[in-house]
Design an enzyme around this catalytic site. Structure first.
Site, short mmCIF file in Angstrom:
data_model
loop_
_atom_site.label_atom_id
_atom_site.label_comp_id
_atom_site.label_asym_id
_atom_site.label_seq_id
_atom_site.Cartn_x
_atom_site.Cartn_y
_atom_site.Cartn_z
N GLY A 1 -33.61 17.14 -12.10
CA GLY A 1 -33.11 17.63 -13.38
C GLY A 1 -31.60 17.67 -13.40
O GLY A 1 -30.96 17.69 -12.34
N HIS B 1 -28.89 26.99 -15.91
CA HIS B 1 -27.56 26.35 -15.97
C HIS B 1 -26.91 26.53 -17.35
O HIS B 1 -25.70 26.68 -17.46
CB HIS B 1 -27.67 24.84 -15.71
CG HIS B 1 -27.63 24.45 -14.26
ND1 HIS B 1 -26.60 24.82 -13.42
CD2 HIS B 1 -28.46 23.71 -13.49
CE1 HIS B 1 -26.82 24.31 -12.20
NE2 HIS B 1 -27.95 23.65 -12.22
N GLN C 1 -23.24 20.54 -15.83
CA GLN C 1 -23.00 19.90 -14.52
C GLN C 1 -22.14 18.65 -14.65
O GLN C 1 -21.59 18.17 -13.66
CB GLN C 1 -24.33 19.54 -13.85
CG GLN C 1 -25.15 20.77 -13.45
CD GLN C 1 -26.43 20.37 -12.74
OE1 GLN C 1 -27.43 20.10 -13.38
NE2 GLN C 1 -26.38 20.31 -11.43
N CYS D 1 -29.73 21.81 -5.71
CA CYS D 1 -29.03 21.55 -6.96
C CYS D 1 -27.98 20.47 -6.68
O CYS D 1 -27.30 20.52 -5.66
CB CYS D 1 -28.35 22.83 -7.42
SG CYS D 1 -27.40 22.64 -8.94
N LEU D 2 -27.86 19.52 -7.60
CA LEU D 2 -26.87 18.45 -7.42
C LEU D 2 -25.45 19.02 -7.37
O LEU D 2 -24.54 18.38 -6.84
CB LEU D 2 -26.99 17.43 -8.55
CG LEU D 2 -28.31 16.62 -8.58
CD1 LEU D 2 -28.34 15.72 -9.81
CD2 LEU D 2 -28.48 15.80 -7.31
N HIS E 1 -34.76 26.38 -13.50
CA HIS E 1 -33.48 26.10 -12.86
C HIS E 1 -32.48 25.50 -13.86
O HIS E 1 -31.33 25.96 -13.97
CB HIS E 1 -33.72 25.13 -11.69
CG HIS E 1 -32.49 24.65 -10.98
ND1 HIS E 1 -32.23 24.94 -9.67
CD2 HIS E 1 -31.46 23.88 -11.40
CE1 HIS E 1 -31.08 24.39 -9.32
NE2 HIS E 1 -30.60 23.73 -10.35
N GLU E 2 -32.93 24.49 -14.62
CA GLU E 2 -32.02 23.81 -15.56
C GLU E 2 -31.64 24.71 -16.73
O GLU E 2 -30.49 24.70 -17.19
CB GLU E 2 -32.65 22.51 -16.07
CG GLU E 2 -32.99 21.49 -14.99
CD GLU E 2 -31.84 21.17 -14.04
OE1 GLU E 2 -30.67 21.26 -14.44
OE2 GLU E 2 -32.13 20.84 -12.87
ZN ZN Z 1 -28.83 22.70 -10.66
#
Ligand code: ZN
Length: 158
Positions: free
Chosen positions: A46, A134, A51, A88-89, A130-131
């Site tokens: 995701g 953000h 981000q 997480c990226l 999670h997303e």
């Molecule tokens: Zn993330």
């Protein structure tokens, strides 16, 4: 079209509340296309717009056989519980132990502004939570129990 730079959690953009999308125009479509490409290039499940430095309520999720686009998403239902490793990226190379609902239902708009609902369990339920976090400026490291150790990560790979 193109890859966008993924910011790390040291960047202030990752800690701000994102604004709703109001224009379902070419600019949004361009962002969604770039986010899908960037997410797949980075092997992410995701990606949220902050981000890549865009403070709007936009998320992409890789469902395996298709890319899900969530514009202005909200959690409308959750059920159960799961505790597991989460990455997480924007937090490269590290994984934390995070408690999430097992099931999550999200209501969102598509790239044209039409509302729909989508459900997910296990990894996808975790990913939705999670997303969406953000979009409210929350990185998983703020809600995790703790980081996983090197030993635990090695054991996971067996
Ligand atoms: Zn993330």
């Amino acid at each position: 079209m193109g890859l966008r730079k993924i910011l790390t959690d040291k960047d202030p953009a990752l800690h701000k509340v994102c604004k709703p999308v109001t224009a379902f125009d070419k600019k949004l479509h361009h962002l969604l296309d770039d986010m899908a490409e960037t997410m797949q290039d980075a092997n992410g499940v995701g990606l949220a717009a902050p981000q890549v430095g865009i403070l709007r309520r936009v998320v992409t999720v890789d469902l395996g056989d298709e890319i899900l686009e969530l514009v202005n998403p909200t959690l409308v239902e959750t059920d159960g519980e799961q505790i597991g490793a989460e990455g997480c990226l924007s937090v490269p190379g590290r994984y934390g132990l995070v408690k999430r609902p097992y099931y999550a239902k999200v209501r969102a708009q598509d790239r044209y502004g039409d509302w729909f609902e989508v459900e997910g369990e296990e990894l996808i339920g975790r990913c939705f939570c999670h997303e969406l976090d953000h979009l409210d400026g929350i990185v998983y490291t703020e809600v995790m129990e703790r980081f996983l150790t090197e030993e635990e990560l090695m054991a996971d790979e067996d």
